[in-house]
Design a protein around this motif. Structure first.
Motif, PDB file in Angstrom:
ATOM      1  N   GLY A 111       0.862  -1.209   0.137  1.00  0.00           N
ATOM      2  CA  GLY A 111      -0.102  -0.107   0.045  1.00  0.00           C
ATOM      3  C   GLY A 111       1.060   1.158   0.033  1.00  0.00           C
ATOM      4  O   GLY A 111       0.338   2.344   0.088  1.00  0.00           O
ATOM      5  N   GLU A 112       2.227   1.077  -0.053  1.00  0.00           N
ATOM      6  CA  GLU A 112       3.101   2.322  -0.075  1.00  0.00           C
ATOM      7  C   GLU A 112       3.944   2.377  -1.351  1.00  0.00           C
ATOM      8  O   GLU A 112       4.356   1.354  -1.376  1.00  0.00           O
ATOM      9  CB  GLU A 112       3.977   2.250   1.309  1.00  0.00           C
ATOM     10  CG  GLU A 112       4.698   3.644   1.403  1.00  0.00           C
ATOM     11  CD  GLU A 112       5.556   3.793   2.710  1.00  0.00           C
ATOM     12  OE1 GLU A 112       6.534   4.301   2.689  1.00  0.00           O
ATOM     13  OE2 GLU A 112       4.948   3.045   3.663  1.00  0.00           O
ATOM     14  N   GLN A 113       3.870   3.545  -1.896  1.00  0.00           N
ATOM     15  CA  GLN A 113       4.584   3.477  -3.243  1.00  0.00           C
ATOM     16  C   GLN A 113       6.111   3.355  -2.832  1.00  0.00           C
ATOM     17  O   GLN A 113       6.771   4.144  -1.993  1.00  0.00           O
ATOM     18  CB  GLN A 113       4.584   4.991  -3.627  1.00  0.00           C
ATOM     19  CG  GLN A 113       5.014   4.890  -5.435  1.00  0.00           C
ATOM     20  CD  GLN A 113       4.537   6.028  -6.191  1.00  0.00           C
ATOM     21  OE1 GLN A 113       5.025   7.333  -5.915  1.00  0.00           O
ATOM     22  NE2 GLN A 113       3.609   5.770  -7.061  1.00  0.00           N
ATOM     23  N   ALA A 114       6.688   2.421  -3.344  1.00  0.00           N
ATOM     24  CA  ALA A 114       8.066   2.220  -3.213  1.00  0.00           C
ATOM     25  C   ALA A 114       9.138   2.944  -4.454  1.00  0.00           C
ATOM     26  O   ALA A 114      10.198   3.412  -4.009  1.00  0.00           O
ATOM     27  CB  ALA A 114       8.316   0.622  -3.214  1.00  0.00           C
ATOM     28  N   ILE A 115       8.625   3.039  -5.665  1.00  0.00           N
ATOM     29  CA  ILE A 115       9.413   3.502  -6.754  1.00  0.00           C
ATOM     30  C   ILE A 115       8.446   4.043  -7.463  1.00  0.00           C
ATOM     31  O   ILE A 115       7.295   3.475  -8.124  1.00  0.00           O
ATOM     32  CB  ILE A 115      10.013   2.289  -7.425  1.00  0.00           C
ATOM     33  CG1 ILE A 115      11.453   1.572  -6.444  1.00  0.00           C
ATOM     34  CG2 ILE A 115      11.043   2.993  -8.608  1.00  0.00           C
ATOM     35  CD1 ILE A 115      11.923   0.638  -7.084  1.00  0.00           C
ATOM     36  N   LYS A 116       8.897   5.193  -8.094  1.00  0.00           N
ATOM     37  CA  LYS A 116       8.265   5.778  -9.079  1.00  0.00           C
ATOM     38  C   LYS A 116       9.116   6.566  -9.951  1.00  0.00           C
ATOM     39  O   LYS A 116       9.987   7.442  -9.869  1.00  0.00           O
ATOM     40  CB  LYS A 116       7.308   7.002  -8.788  1.00  0.00           C
ATOM     41  CG  LYS A 116       6.306   7.560  -9.951  1.00  0.00           C
ATOM     42  CD  LYS A 116       5.463   8.668  -9.577  1.00  0.00           C
ATOM     43  CE  LYS A 116       4.509   9.135 -10.652  1.00  0.00           C
ATOM     44  NZ  LYS A 116       3.611  10.112 -10.419  1.00  0.00           N
ATOM     45  N   LYS A 117       9.403   5.804 -11.782  1.00  0.00           N
ATOM     46  CA  LYS A 117      10.251   6.170 -12.436  1.00  0.00           C
ATOM     47  C   LYS A 117       9.526   7.172 -13.283  1.00  0.00           C
ATOM     48  O   LYS A 117       8.559   6.855 -13.962  1.00  0.00           O
ATOM     49  CB  LYS A 117      10.885   4.744 -13.035  1.00  0.00           C
ATOM     50  CG  LYS A 117      12.177   5.232 -14.055  1.00  0.00           C
ATOM     51  CD  LYS A 117      11.500   5.308 -15.390  1.00  0.00           C
ATOM     52  CE  LYS A 117      12.613   5.870 -16.393  1.00  0.00           C
ATOM     53  NZ  LYS A 117      12.082   6.342 -17.621  1.00  0.00           N
ATOM     54  N   ASP A 118      10.183   8.188 -13.354  1.00  0.00           N
ATOM     55  CA  ASP A 118       9.319   9.312 -14.241  1.00  0.00           C
ATOM     56  C   ASP A 118      10.033   9.297 -15.675  1.00  0.00           C
ATOM     57  O   ASP A 118      10.806   8.357 -15.699  1.00  0.00           O
ATOM     58  CB  ASP A 118       9.581  10.770 -13.485  1.00  0.00           C
ATOM     59  CG  ASP A 118      10.859  11.329 -13.930  1.00  0.00           C
ATOM     60  OD1 ASP A 118      11.817  10.941 -14.612  1.00  0.00           O
ATOM     61  OD2 ASP A 118      11.541  12.129 -12.880  1.00  0.00           O
ATOM     62  N   GLY A 119       9.167  10.131 -16.554  1.00  0.00           N
ATOM     63  CA  GLY A 119       9.454   9.836 -17.905  1.00  0.00           C
ATOM     64  C   GLY A 119       9.822  11.262 -18.310  1.00  0.00           C
ATOM     65  O   GLY A 119       9.810  11.472 -19.829  1.00  0.00           O
ATOM     66  N   THR A 120      10.284  12.183 -17.855  1.00  0.00           N
ATOM     67  CA  THR A 120      10.718  13.324 -18.260  1.00  0.00           C
ATOM     68  C   THR A 120      11.939  13.366 -18.925  1.00  0.00           C
ATOM     69  O   THR A 120      12.885  12.696 -18.657  1.00  0.00           O
ATOM     70  CB  THR A 120      10.776  14.550 -17.204  1.00  0.00           C
ATOM     71  OG1 THR A 120      11.761  13.980 -16.249  1.00  0.00           O
ATOM     72  CG2 THR A 120       9.531  14.912 -16.525  1.00  0.00           C
ATOM     73  N   PRO A 121      12.219  14.123 -20.162  1.00  0.00           N
ATOM     74  CA  PRO A 121      13.497  13.910 -20.779  1.00  0.00           C
ATOM     75  C   PRO A 121      14.520  14.238 -19.933  1.00  0.00           C
ATOM     76  O   PRO A 121      14.611  15.075 -19.054  1.00  0.00           O
ATOM     77  CB  PRO A 121      13.135  15.083 -21.877  1.00  0.00           C
ATOM     78  CG  PRO A 121      11.735  15.432 -22.102  1.00  0.00           C
ATOM     79  CD  PRO A 121      11.416  15.103 -20.561  1.00  0.00           C
TER      80      PRO A 121
END
Length: 330
Positions: A79-89
């Protein structure tokens, strides 16, 4: 179903994704989309997932995770976000984001999501998604190419996903003392001038609930707790006498005087060694470790959390009871 299930309470666990290939292999000409691996059919995913998916932790310890994606990807654990890989250039191309968690043995509910943006022409629109899990730090793939199709995924083991039919009847067991695990990531070295520093990693407390039939309440139980500190080391403009020794007596005297004065006045002057900065920051990291472990016990945080209850009549849903307790822990 509960965010955490002990191994002996998981009824009919089935592995639905063995991790033999990436969740979404590299390909071109993909439409713009968001995909959540919730069991919905997909033309791209090698595993469609399920509404409730779990990872299996065989034994207590520190586990490392990585998310590789083109464009964005995320991993949520219990229930807790571990990783968020963004997609910005330039991160729209295949790249990686990593994290680590101390986990006790059992099954942890996870959620995966992947997003692909639209580009023109659509024939050049690439897709890729891979999630790794290991007892060792996640290895980076080869990301030197100027397009996703020329890049390579991490060689670390891919995550495995499970479904569970149900959790066996839960009865409240006596509380067990949980020790705080302290994480010590490898130092990060940066070029340029700057003050070397140590920064804390946010404490992570994982909890569940058990049903006290006699009192008709959900009782909080702490599963694990971890914290840590990371070191940032700047490779500034200085002369390292181990690499570039003094060339004459005057330089040697200057180097000795400057370095002998570290303890009284800190680093000043031209001469310096990275080992001295590392030793200094490791000392501060030990202070963080001592403080975290002291306050975890002295403030009786586990005892405070495990004194919390919710009436089963007021909240009959176990998942919602767990979310409430996890919010208190956070």
């Amino acid at each position: 179903m509960n965010n955490y299930i002990p191994i002996n309470k998981a009824v009919n666990p089935v592995c639905i994704y063995q991790g033999d290939e990436p969740l979404i292999s590299k390909m071109l000409g993909v439409d713009e989309m968001i995909y959540g691996f919730d069991g919905t059919p997909s033309d791209y995913a090698t595993c469609v997932g399920a509404p409730e998916m779990f990872i299996k932790v065989e034994e207590d310890g520190l586990y490392y995770f990585g998310v590789e994606a083109d464009d964005t990807g995320s991993l949520t654990i219990a229930g807790e976000q571990a990783i968020k890989k963004d997609g910005t250039p330039p991160n729209g191309k295949l790249n990686i984001e990593t994290d680590s968690r101390y986990l006790k043995a059992g099954y942890y509910k996870v959620a995966l999501s992947w997003t692909n943006n639209a580009y023109t022409p659509a024939s050049n629109n690439a897709a890729a998604f891979n999630v790794t899990m290991d007892r060792e730090p996640i290895q980076a793939g080869k990301y030197e190419g100027n397009s996703t199709m020329k890049r390579e995924f991490s060689p670390s083991p891919k995550i495995k996903l499970w479904t569970i039919e149900k959790e066996s009847a839960i009865t409240c067991e006596p509380s067990k003392e949980v020790e705080l695990e302290f994480e010590k990531p490898e130092p990060v070295y940066l070029e340029g001038n700057g003050g070397c520093n140590v920064s804390s990693l946010r404490p992570k407390i994982c909890v569940t609930v058990c049903k006290d039939e006699s009192e008709n309440v959900w009782r909080c139980r702490v599963i694990s707790v971890s914290a840590g500190a990371k070191l940032t080391m700047y490779e500034g403009i200085y002369v390292n006498p181990y690499v570039d020794p003094p060339l004459n007596g005057e330089e040697a005297t200057e180097a000795v005087n400057e370095m002998n004065g570290y303890q009284t006045r800190g680093r000043v002057g031209t001469w310096h060694t990275p080992q001295a900065s590392l030793a200094h920051e490791e000392h501060h990291r030990r202070q963080w470790e001592d403080a975290y472990k002291f306050y975890w016990k002295d403030s009786k945080i586990q005892e405070m959390l495990e004194n919390q209850t919710i009436s089963c009549d007021k909240e009959p849903n176990m998942d919602k009871a767990v979310k409430f307790m996890q919010a208190l822990a956070n």
